[in-house]
Design an enzyme around this catalytic site. Structure first.
Site, short mmCIF file in Angstrom:
data_model
loop_
_atom_site.label_atom_id
_atom_site.label_comp_id
_atom_site.label_asym_id
_atom_site.label_seq_id
_atom_site.Cartn_x
_atom_site.Cartn_y
_atom_site.Cartn_z
N LYS A 191 -1.66 -17.86 -1.82
CA LYS A 191 -2.45 -18.77 -0.86
C LYS A 191 -1.76 -18.43 0.60
CE LYS A 191 -2.45 -22.01 1.44
NZ LYS A 191 -2.71 -21.87 3.04
N GLY A 244 8.04 -20.87 4.47
CA GLY A 244 7.27 -21.84 5.50
C GLY A 244 8.60 -22.77 6.09
N THR A 246 10.67 -25.96 6.72
CA THR A 246 11.49 -26.57 6.00
C THR A 246 11.15 -27.90 5.31
OG1 THR A 246 13.69 -25.82 6.84
CG2 THR A 246 14.04 -27.92 5.71
N THR A 248 7.84 -28.75 4.72
CA THR A 248 6.84 -28.14 3.72
C THR A 248 7.56 -27.82 2.46
OG1 THR A 248 5.64 -27.30 5.58
CG2 THR A 248 4.73 -26.70 3.42
N GLU A 266 11.97 -19.90 0.80
CA GLU A 266 12.37 -19.28 2.02
C GLU A 266 12.17 -20.17 3.30
OE1 GLU A 266 13.96 -16.28 2.08
OE2 GLU A 266 13.69 -15.58 0.01
N CYS A 300 11.41 -16.23 11.50
CA CYS A 300 12.58 -16.96 11.01
C CYS A 300 13.91 -16.51 11.36
CB CYS A 300 12.35 -17.37 9.54
SG CYS A 300 12.23 -15.73 8.69
N GLU A 397 14.29 -26.15 14.73
CA GLU A 397 13.56 -24.79 14.77
C GLU A 397 12.51 -24.97 15.75
OE1 GLU A 397 11.45 -23.53 11.42
OE2 GLU A 397 12.41 -21.50 11.76
#
Ligand code: NAD
Length: 493
Positions: A191, A244, A246, A248, A266, A300, A397
């Site tokens: 996805k 994605g 944190t 989520t 990750e 990231c 972030e």
């Protein structure tokens, strides 16, 4: 006519293509979403719709998981050398279509085409080639138990792997998951991000050319809350690899927990870039420009918190701000662009919110600090000093072209500042002192530490984050181990 005029003309030519209708890829066929509806895909460099994306839901996920299940037995029994050959073909096809894929990535994600050409697409090809080869070298262990038994370990594919990826490095990170998953004998349902579906769509076409059997790679597009959530909750998907944000990731973990799924997360980062006074200042500035502003700061691993030993603070800041001012913000398709567009208007608003906080809290903005006045989602590369390390600007972030520079007086203080966040993904340390380099590397809360470099990647090494930057490691044999289940067999002698 100047070179800049020529390249902006070329950018316009590159854009004069009709809008793409992305389809799901299930069991080797392209299909619309069961809902019959689509999501508009906005081009960050123009703010205009450039494609439509299937608005998939649990029905599409059900179809894709069913296709993947059907393909699993044959694929997992295909000799590793044959799987490897198919992956190598796919790697070659990605490389052979590099220019087209780079253009798609630049339009879809807003990144400079030069970066997509140099980073995203070559690394996607490298991922398939690397795992095509690695699978031929995976070994397992055997133990003789005092002459009474022989124990050995089987490494078996898990089944249907659920793979969820973000928009910032679309093909690069999708291939980082698909390649090890299928190399190890799993089939998969991927996805991709609804913001950047185009290279995933093209990858599906290339997988047919590579003669990867139907059902081995399935790609379902759509919103995370609908299609992504359905994939996470599907009972026949025992393994999930998610990259994605944190927040989520926490939701993915909560949804997966009742089914005890194997999980790799990750997640986000707020990475420190620490510069000691004995460092090579010129090299540190040049690399810090990349680690701060490559991909608009939407990597990231970007080092968004720069800490500089006080003795060289002014020299670093002057050089760094000057180099930041020289960066060209512009059309992602323009060959001369250094910094492209942020992914969306909503993301631009989020980044702008942090620029407002910086101003309210009395930070000094040395360069940048504003939206660029042109269509699309552009923000100037921004350098801020004078904020407290407790500020949200240094704690959250931001995922944009915004960095802070903060002085420190001792190694101990540098470590405390660097480790003073909830994240722990990567860090960079600049020093010529060998002992200090090793000492600081060991003390940092960070999944990766770069000494005198940034983003120098070797696919064999473990990759992942500590603290709220993730759970588990991927990369090299860590990936192959993750995508297989170890089974102990004990034979009494
Ligand atoms: P995101 O978390 O919004 O979305 C990531 C993916 O998850 C997308 O495909 C999205 O559709 C899907 N998703 C959203 N909600 C979901 C749900 N409830 N269930 C299942 N899937 C869902 O992240 P993003 O904005 O696309 O990407 C940026 C983030 O990714 C940043 O935080 C960045 O640090 C992180 N990132 C981490 C790494 C890493 O290796 N650690 C690499 C790249 C990006």
């Amino acid at each position: 006519m100047t070179d800049v005029d020529e390249s902006s003309k070329a950018a316009k030519r590159n854009r004069s293509q009709s809008s793409v209708a992305v389809r799901n890829f299930i069991g080797g066929r392209f299909t619309a979403a069961a809902s019959g509806t689509t999501i508009p895909d906005i081009e960050p460099g123009t703010g205009e719709v450039m494609a439509s994306v299937p608005d998939s839901d649990e029905r599409d996920i059900e179809n894709a998981v069913s296709a993947a299940r059907q393909a699993f037995r044959a694929w997992s029994n295909t000799p590793a050398a044959e799987r490897s050959a198919m992956l190598l073909r796919l790697g070659d096809l990605i490389e052979g279509n590099l220019e087209e894929l780079a253009r798609l990535e630049a339009r879809d994600g807003g990144k400079p085409i030069s970066l997509a050409r140099r980073l995203d697409i070559p690394r996607a090809a490298a991922n398939f080639r690397f795992f095509a080869t690695a699978i031929l070298h995976q070994s397992t262990e055997a133990h003789s138990t005092d002459g009474t038994a022989l124990n050995y370990t089987l490494r078996q594919p898990v089944g249907v792997a659920g793979l969820i990826s973000p928009w910032n490095l679309p093909l690069y990170l999708l291939s980082w998951k698909i390649a090890p998953a299928i190399a190890a004998g799993n089939t998969c349902v991927a996805k991709p991000s609804e913001f950047t579906p185009l290279t995933a769509h093209r990858l599906a076409e290339l997988s047919l050319e590579a003669e990867i059997p139907p059902g081995v790679i399935n790609i379902v597009h759509g919103h995370g809350q609908k299609a992504g959530r359905a994939l996470v909750r599907h009972p026949d998907v025992p393994l999930l690899s998610f990259t994605g944000g944190t927040v989520t990731g926490a939701g993915v973990a909560a949804n997966a927990a009742p089914m005890f799924k194997k999980l790799s997360l990750e997640l986000g980062g707020k990475n420190p870039n620490i510069l000691f006074a004995d460092a090579d200042l010129e090299e540190a500035i040049a690399t810090s420009i990349r680690s701060s502003f490559w991909n608009q700061g939407e990597i990231c691993l970007c080092g968004s918190r720069i800490f500089v030993e006080r003795a060289v603070f002014d020299a670093f800041l002057d050089g760094f701000v000057e180099a930041t001012k020289r960066l060209r913000v512009g059309d992602p398709l323009d060959e001369t662009t250094d910094v492209g567009a942020l992914i969306s208007e909503a993301h631009l608003q989020k980044v702008s919110g942090y620029l407002e906080i910086a101003q309210k809290e009395g930070g000094t903005i040395h360069t940048g600090g504003k939206r660029v006045d042109r269509p699309g989602f552009f923000v100037e590369p921004t350098v801020i000093t004078g904020l407290s390390c407790d500020s949200d600007v240094l704690q959250d972030e931001i995922f944009g072209p915004v960095v802070t520079v903060t002085p420190f007086d001792s190694e101990e203080e540098a470590l405390a500042l660097a480790n003073g966040t909830r994240y722990g993904l990567s860090a960079t340390v600049w020093t010529r002192d060998l002992r200090r380099a090793h000492r600081v590397a060991a003390a940092l809360d960070s999944g990766t530490v770069w000494i005198n470099c940034w983003l120098l990647r070797d696919l064999r090494v473990p990759f992942g984050g500590m603290k709220e930057s993730g759970v588990g490691r991927e990369g090299g044999f860590e990936s192959l181990n993750f995508f297989t289940e170890p089974k102990n067999v004990c034979v009494k002698l």
